[in-house]
Design an enzyme around this catalytic site. Structure first.
Site, PDB file in Angstrom:
ATOM      1  N   PRO A  82       0.822  -1.212   0.000  1.00 46.17           N
ATOM      2  CG  PRO A  82      -0.866  -1.594   1.554  1.00 46.17           C
ATOM      3  CD  PRO A  82       0.437  -2.137   1.071  1.00 46.17           C
ATOM      4  CD  GLU A 378      -0.124   5.490  17.502  1.00 48.12           C
ATOM      5  OE1 GLU A 378      -0.412   5.862  18.652  1.00 48.12           O
ATOM      6  OE2 GLU A 378      -0.366   6.182  16.477  1.00 48.12           O
ATOM      7  NE  ARG A 487      -3.668   1.769  33.893  1.00 40.57           N
ATOM      8  CZ  ARG A 487      -4.693   2.595  34.089  1.00 40.57           C
ATOM      9  NH1 ARG A 487      -5.882   2.302  33.585  1.00 40.57           N
ATOM     10  NH2 ARG A 487      -4.542   3.715  34.770  1.00 40.57           N
TER      11      ARG A 487
END
Length: 635
Positions: A82, A378, A487
């Site tokens: 892409p 990201e 977490r």
């Protein structure tokens, strides 16, 4: 094509007979739909790509697929795929070149000294990842990165001006690039001067803005979208041949042109000069030379690298306690960083939250470093990590929250497609993120990642499984790995010593029943402890329940039939899976009659524990699901 001719015949340092020579220049075709241009360049310059291969363009199993594919065609540096990702991968390659040079080069020995060239089009520049990558490349001052913008003003839908009117030269200048505007992309002498000028600028990446005419030489279709992806047609081909003065039959190259293009002798001389340099370097710096061969050429891990991990795993197995797996991961990196110099970490603005920067590692800048502050980028981080892995010399890992894997999915997919050793550290893995609410609660992300072919997805349940996950990710050479971390604190789970080996098989028996199991409870991560507590209650009620830990289903599926039958035997009364993610994925393991304690919608905003319990992640909910499943199965 005119730009490529100038670059490949006048500047590119490569050896067609040795496509993996470590100090070659890298060439990335970010606008990968122009793949036949690259195949022509590889064929003409002498790579192992025949005329018959060219004739098989876009045919099944050919070496000339519709987009360039790394590993299929000799000389193809990246599966550009892409649009926009090729540019970001080239940024990663250029960064890897710089960091290796800073680490290995010594006075009089420029062992690592090559450029990264990337072709890109209007489509690449429209994609958001190009903004992310170009911005960071300018900040890092990657002077050996040279980009060629094929500014033809045409995309599939036609002239781009109505939807792409950016001032691209000004945009890249604002990013800190050296920009050469208004080049005629068909003027060879001007292109030569521009490339030479760009190579002299060593403190900034360069963008050559090359104005071109799409389909140049086709008298009726040049400059229009009609020659973007479709064949010109018999009549237009005949007219183009006449206009260009080309008289040779199709697929026949005149001998003088073939000789002029052949780069094998020139490439062999270039590599020989480098080999002589390396021989002298090895005599002067033998330890550095051995390290370079290990990392930049063989890609092997150093002898004894697993010892700190094994010691950590054994200590955690003995000690117990409660610890978030992101904390365990950070402790592991603190141990591995000093013994694995190829580890190149980073994070998309969540370094402390995810725990990706090992102790004493320096931030990557113009002077080196081992931890990349990618900023809130990201997608760029993922594509750059792919470029770093493709370049060689480093094992890249990068961290963000699991929910933001959505932004990076295309790059993760490309890493899997190219079978790259890339490691994603994805924390905040469930509803226990809490108050950030449904926008930040990962639900379908685990299923999305697990459905990606070739990607290993680990969701460890405690520090012991986290250590095993890191060990597997680093040892794996044939594909990427995602580490899905918590977490919240996770209790250390009791397990027999024999189960430790089972972790490395992706799925294993964590807690077994005294008699043949009637009920199988399958779980991962924070939900594994729920399954253990539920099994204890079932046992007191006289029901034989086995708890199966499934930290990496992909690795479990690679095991032999005997192991899989041993862990998940047929003929049990009920199978129930427990995981705070999409329930649908687990149907493959529990079957249509089995039960799943999972998610069927999005989350809610609130403190983590109440949200977790509201959606049914309790021991009682597991017991209820076991009862419902047994009733449904008629047992």
């Amino acid at each position: 094509a005119d730009m490529a001719e100038v670059l490949w015949n006048g500047f590119l340092k490569h050896n067609p007979a040795s496509p993996r020579w470590s100090d070659r220049d890298r060439f990335v075709l970010s606008n990968g739909h122009a793949s036949m241009l690259l195949y022509a360049l590889l064929h003409l310059s002498g790579y192992d790509l025949s005329v018959e291969d060219l004739k098989a363009f876009r045919q099944l199993h050919s070496k000339t697929p519709g987009h360039p594919e790394y590993g299929r065609t000799p000389g193809v540096e990246a599966t550009s795929g892409p649009l926009g990702q090729g540019l970001a991968m080239a940024v990663g390659m250029a960064l890897a070149e710089r960091l290796l040079a800073l680490e290995f080069n010594r006075e009089g020995f420029p062992l690592v000294d090559h450029h990264t060239y990337v072709f890109l089009g209007d489509g690449c520049l429209m994609e958001g990842v190009s903004h992310e990558a170009a911005s960071l490349a300018g900040t890092l001052g990657l002077g050996k990165l040279i980009a060629f913008w094929d500014d033809n003003g045409i995309s599939i839908d036609g002239p781009v001006q109505p939807w792409f009117s950016d001032n691209t030269p000004a945009r890249f200048a604002a990013y800190g690039w050296h920009v050469i505007p208004r080049l005629d992309g068909h003027d060879a002498p001007a292109l030569k001067r521009a490339i030479a000028r760009a190579r002299r600028v060593t403190d900034r990446p360069s963008l050559l803005c090359c104005r071109t005419v799409i389909g140049q030489g086709a008298p009726l279709k040049a400059g229009s979208a009609s020659c973007h992806g479709a064949p010109l047609g018999r009549e237009e081909v005949a007219a183009a041949r006449k206009l260009l003065g080309w008289h040779s039959p199709p697929f026949e190259i005149p001998a003088e042109i073939r000789k002029a293009w052949d780069a094998r002798s020139r490439g062999a001389r270039a590599e020989k000069r480098w080999q002589n340099l390396f021989t002298a370097y090895a005599a002067a710096h033998p330890q550095l030379a051995d390290e370079y061969l290990r990392r930049a050429q063989a890609g092997d891990l150093p002898q004894g690298w697993e010892k700190p991990l094994e010691e950590y795993l054994a200590a955690q197995h003995r000690s117990g306690g409660v610890k978030a797996s992101r904390v365990s991961s950070k402790e592991i990196l603190d141990l591995l960083g000093p013994v694995l110099p190829e580890l190149l970490g980073g994070s998309a603005d969540l370094t402390a939250s995810v725990g990706t920067r090992w102790a004493d590692s320096l931030p990557v800048g113009r002077g080196g470093g081992r931890h990349i502050f990618y900023g809130v980028r990201e997608f760029c981080m993922g594509a750059m990590m792919n470029g770093i892995a493709l370049h060689g010399g480093f094992i890249p890992y990068g961290g963000t929250f699991l929910i933001f894997s959505d932004y990076a999915k295309s790059a993760i997919r490309m890493a899997a497609l190219m079978r790259l050793r890339v490691i994603w550290v994805l924390s905040h893995d469930s509803l226990l993120v809490g108050e950030d609410g449904p926008t930040h609660h990962p639900v379908e992300q685990l299923g999305m990642l697990r459905l990606t072919p070739g990607l290993h997805v680990w969701r460890p349940a405690d520090a012991v499984e986290t250590a095993a996950a890191w060990q597997a990710a680093l040892a794996r050479k044939d594909g990427p790995t995602c580490l899905i971390l918590s977490r919240q604190g996770l209790p250390s789970l009791p397990r027999e010593s024999a189960a430790l080996a089972g972790i490395r098989r992706g799925g294993y028996i964590l807690r077994d029943s005294r008699t043949a199991p009637e009920i199988l409870l399958i779980a991962t991560g924070s939900e594994l402890s729920l399954a253990v507590h539920a099994a204890e209650i079932l046992e007191k009620r006289g029901q034989a329940a086995r708890v199966v830990a499934m930290p990496c289903a992909e690795l479990f599926e690679e095991q032999d039939r005997d192991w899989k039958e041993l862990v998940l035997p047929h003929g049990v009364r009920a199978r129930v899976a427990v995981e705070a993610s999409s329930a649908a994925w687990w149907r493959a393991y529990v079957g249509p009659e089995g039960g799943v304690v999972g998610m069927t919608g999005f989350g809610e905003s609130g403190p983590g524990k109440p949200v977790y319990e509201y959606f049914g992640f309790t021991v009682q909910a597991v017991l209820d699901q076991v009862k419902e499943t047994c009733l449904r199965c008629g047992t």
